[in-house]
Design an enzyme around this catalytic site. Structure first.
Site, PDB file in Angstrom:
ATOM      1  N   ASP A  13     -10.701   1.930  -3.084  1.00 32.53           N
ATOM      2  CA  ASP A  13     -11.369   1.566  -1.933  1.00 32.53           C
ATOM      3  C   ASP A  13     -12.833   1.703  -1.818  1.00 32.53           C
ATOM      4  O   ASP A  13     -13.486   1.482  -0.726  1.00 32.53           O
ATOM      5  CB  ASP A  13     -10.748   2.733  -0.656  1.00 32.53           C
ATOM      6  CG  ASP A  13      -9.330   2.377  -0.277  1.00 32.53           C
ATOM      7  OD1 ASP A  13      -9.014   1.238  -0.533  1.00 32.53           O
ATOM      8  OD2 ASP A  13      -8.921   3.248   0.475  1.00 32.53           O
ATOM      9  N   ASP A  33       0.766  -1.354  -0.052  1.00 26.14           N
ATOM     10  CA  ASP A  33       0.122  -0.003  -0.027  1.00 26.14           C
ATOM     11  C   ASP A  33       1.011   1.270  -0.078  1.00 26.14           C
ATOM     12  O   ASP A  33       2.078   1.205   0.337  1.00 26.14           O
ATOM     13  CB  ASP A  33      -0.799   0.068   1.473  1.00 26.14           C
ATOM     14  CG  ASP A  33      -2.423   0.703   1.127  1.00 26.14           C
ATOM     15  OD1 ASP A  33      -2.185   1.402   0.286  1.00 26.14           O
ATOM     16  OD2 ASP A  33      -3.232   0.586   1.766  1.00 26.14           O
TER      17      ASP A  33
END
Ligand code: GLA
Length: 707
Positions: free
Chosen positions: A475, A405
């Site tokens: 997301d 990430d």
């Protein structure tokens, strides 16, 4: 004139390919042809390039020279005939005896004669990636660029240049993308004579690279495809290229595992017993890999601390990562782990030990993003440390997978490892450091599946795909938003690279309720995973999920690696994925909002073999009684008060049979006339042939050729 290469200062006043500040302070260059030769393609220095596993690609290298400064410019054209792709890149060599500063070095330049052109770009933000916008190319410059430090969700580096009236199936269309993960720049502008200049490469904004005598600087590669068959033809060429020549390693052609990720099920509240409960349910449903997301390391219980401290929190995981991994293996699940190696919180051991490793400006207050700072990857000491630390975690965890990430944009760009006059190199050197790190780790762990992520799709690009065969696309896990987002990605990226999870309803980002069928159908058009608390699902929902995952396992070869066609976009999305041998296909029809009196709908396929006979079918499905509200009273012998306990009770036991499609039909009919689907619910009655196509509903259609 249309030029193959344009520099500044000799009368061409369009957006140039290259700008150099010479040793005497002047900006002019005059690169003239010296030679051209054929050779084998090579990746740019320090960056990933297209991968040529079969040694089939050919390179044309054109050398040009600026006599006054002694600079040499090499232009590379790598031809991938199997995909109808040309990759362009460039190299500048300081053959003079004085340092110069490179202020701009593009990857490609395309000059077109007078025609009408439109440019399509994909802009967005967090949770709203890949929104498509088409703009006419005119006399004012159109710029698609990113200045966030990453390729960004604000403007993906992929652009299309096309005839203004191009469609999915017709019209000239160029697709251009960069194999690069940092600040990028593409511009299109007509000159006074109506000719189009297009350039694409590293964003020249704040870029200044000192090139000493004898040194070279490479641009990243630009991938260019063309199709006369509109956006669809261009996309399929690009998909083939990305699957064959960008993604590499053992996972290139391998079906991707169904994973369950802990994030939306637990957020930061992770511990061994909670995860094992989730893992057991996931295994029963058919998951193959368990991914422990954020929250497992240091003192991390929110996003204010511990990034950088990549040691396990033993209060949450008394048996360490290896203990958890062992227990997961006993359950029959592989173990994957989340990391954000590029970051540090000031509240961390790492920061306390190495405050000089962060990207911030000494003597200035730093602007934080998600309460964290970026590590200075331009500094090799930092990347060496990270390679060792990440290796340690992967070894301890026995990890089969990593979610890599990167959760903020750059601010206060500065590297303590560089002198003042070289700070204009920081952003690009960061990207080079990232590639060095990813290269080392993917070499050391060739079988580990790396998944890219940057708050979702903030770094969804071809550079990352050279190391990470798949990327967490957004997301936003809402199925309806995801249909739009994944459709956006589909212009440039194949489904095997787009990771998509089934999540809770109501959805955590939009609070929208969608049916399990819709959530599954959209995630199936990608690398499907799960990301919600399965433990709390009622038994029938668990059964339904297990059946869906079983279905996905049977069809994922087609869904991940098939040829993808956008058949319709807008309020109704229609897609199809066709196996390379054209014998199997899966179609999707997803309706965003219902409209009354639109009962008739076709499913017109694409990509099939006209002469083959296919079995076209949908799976039987049930219609929820609650959907009909008080209409239940039109059939109920006793009055049922809407939304009462009695209503819910009846709905639990009475499931209405919905339509099922089933026919034998030739590929020619499927593609030309299409299949007339069962009539949709139109407000005038319901029977077992009615297709209830309400808000956010979807269906999958399967096509299998008969022998
Ligand atoms: C980012 C990612 C999410 C999740 C969180 C964890 O937002 O995109 O998927 O991993 O970080 O903090």
């Amino acid at each position: 004139m249309r030029l193959e290469l344009s520099s500044y200062g000799k009368g061409d006043i369009r957006d140039p390919f290259i700008v150099v500040r010479n040793a005497d302070g002047s900006f002019s260059s005059d690169f003239l042809f010296e030679k051209a030769e054929k050779c084998a393609p090579k990746p740019p220095e320090g960056m990933p390039g297209a991968y040529d596993g079969a040694d089939e690609a050919e390179r044309l290298a054109v050398t040009l020279k600026d006599k006054a400064s002694g600079l040499t410019l090499e232009l590379y054209y790598d031809v991938y005939a199997d995909c109808d792709v040309i990759c362009r890149s460039s190299r500048i060599v300081n053959g003079g005896d004085k340092p110069v500063t490179v202020l701009r070095l593009m990857s490609t330049q395309l000059d077109f004669s007078k025609d009408e052109w439109a440019m399509t770009v994909f802009h967005g933000a967090w949770a709203r990636e890949m929104e498509k916008q088409t703009l006419p190319v005119g006399y004012a410059k159109l710029v698609n660029s990113s200045f966030t430090g990453t390729s960004s969700s604000r403007s993906n580096p992929f652009v299309m240049l096309h005839e203004p009236d191009a469609t999915e199936t017709a019209g000239a269309c160029y697709g251009i993308n960069l194999i690069y993960s940092g600040n990028h720049y593409s511009s299109a502008q007509l000159n006074s004579f109506g000719k189009l200049r297009f350039v694409s490469g590293i964003n020249p904004e704040q870029f200044a690279w000192t090139l000493l005598p004898g040194e070279t600087l490479d641009s990243p590669q630009a991938v260019m495809v063309f199709s006369r068959k509109g956006f669809g033809g261009m996309s399929r060429n690009m998909h083939r290229f990305v699957r064959r020549h960008i993604v590499r390693g053992p996972w290139r052609d391998r079906e991707r595992p169904i994973l369950i990720n802990s994030w939306e099920a637990c957020y930061f509240d992770v511990n061994e017993s909670r995860l094992l409960r989730l893992a057991k349910e996931a295994k029963k449903a058919g998951a193959e890999l368990f991914v422990l997301d954020d929250g497992w390391f240091g003192e991390r219980s929110d996003d204010f601390s511990s990034l950088g401290d990549w040691y396990v929190n033993t209060k949450k995981f008394p048996n360490g990562l290896s203990g958890l991994s062992r227990k997961l293996k006993e359950l029959g699940l592989d173990f994957g782990i989340w990391m954000e190696p590029e970051m540090v919180n000031t509240d961390s051991r790492l920061y306390r030990e190495h405050p000089d490793w962060t990207m911030d400006i000494p003597g200035r207050e730093h602007s934080e993003g998600r309460n964290q700072r970026i590590l200075d990857l331009a500094n090799a000491e930092v990347t060496d440390y990270l390679a060792e630390t990440v290796s340690g975690v992967l070894e301890e965890a026995g990890a089969a997978y990593v979610k890599w990430d990167m959760n903020r944009i750059f601010s206060d760009v500065f590297s303590r490892s560089l002198p003042a006059e070289r700070q204009g190199e920081t952003a690009h050197r960061y990207v080079l450091g990232l590639y060095r790190l990813m290269e080392a780790l993917t070499r050391k762990f060739p079988d580990v599946l790396f998944e890219g992520c940057s708050s979702g799709g903030n770094r969804f690009d071809l550079g990352i795909l050279c190391y990470c065969p798949q990327i967490w696309a957004s997301d936003n896990t809402d199925a309806v938003c995801r249909a739009r987002i994944q459709e956006g990605y589909s212009y440039a990226y194949p489904m095997s690279t787009v990771s998509a999870h089934i999540s809770a309803s109501p959805n955590h980002q939009t609070l929208r309720r969608t049916a399990p069928e819709t959530r599954f159908d959209v995630a199936a058009f990608g690398v499907l995973g799960l990301e919600y608390n399965l433990c709390d699902l009622p038994a029938d929902a668990k059964k339904e999920l297990a059946a869906q995952l079983e279905l996905y396992r049977r069809w994922r070869g087609v869904l991940q690696y098939g040829d993808f066609y956008r058949l319709q976009s807008g309020n109704v999305h229609k897609w199809i994925c066709v196996s390379p041998d054209r014998r199997r296909a899966v179609g999707l029809v997803l309706r965003e909002l219902a409209e009354p009196n639109t009962q008739y709908e076709d499913f017109k396929a694409a990509g099939l073999e006209p002469g083959l006979i296919y079995r076209f079918y949908s799976l039987p499905h049930k219609v929820e009684l609650m959907k009909f509200g008080d209409l239940v009273n039109t059939v109920s012998p006793v009055h049922i008060k809407q939304d009462s306990q009695a209503h819910y009770l009846v709905a639990r036991f009475v499931k209405l049979a919905g339509e099922t499609e089933e026919c034998r039909v030739s590929g020619a009919v499927l593609m030309n006339a299409g299949i007339r689907l069962s009539p949709a619910y139109g407000g005038t009655g319901f029977n077992e042939h009615t297709r209830v196509s309400s808000d956010f509903s979807s269906r999958l259609y399967f096509m299998e050729a008969e022998d």
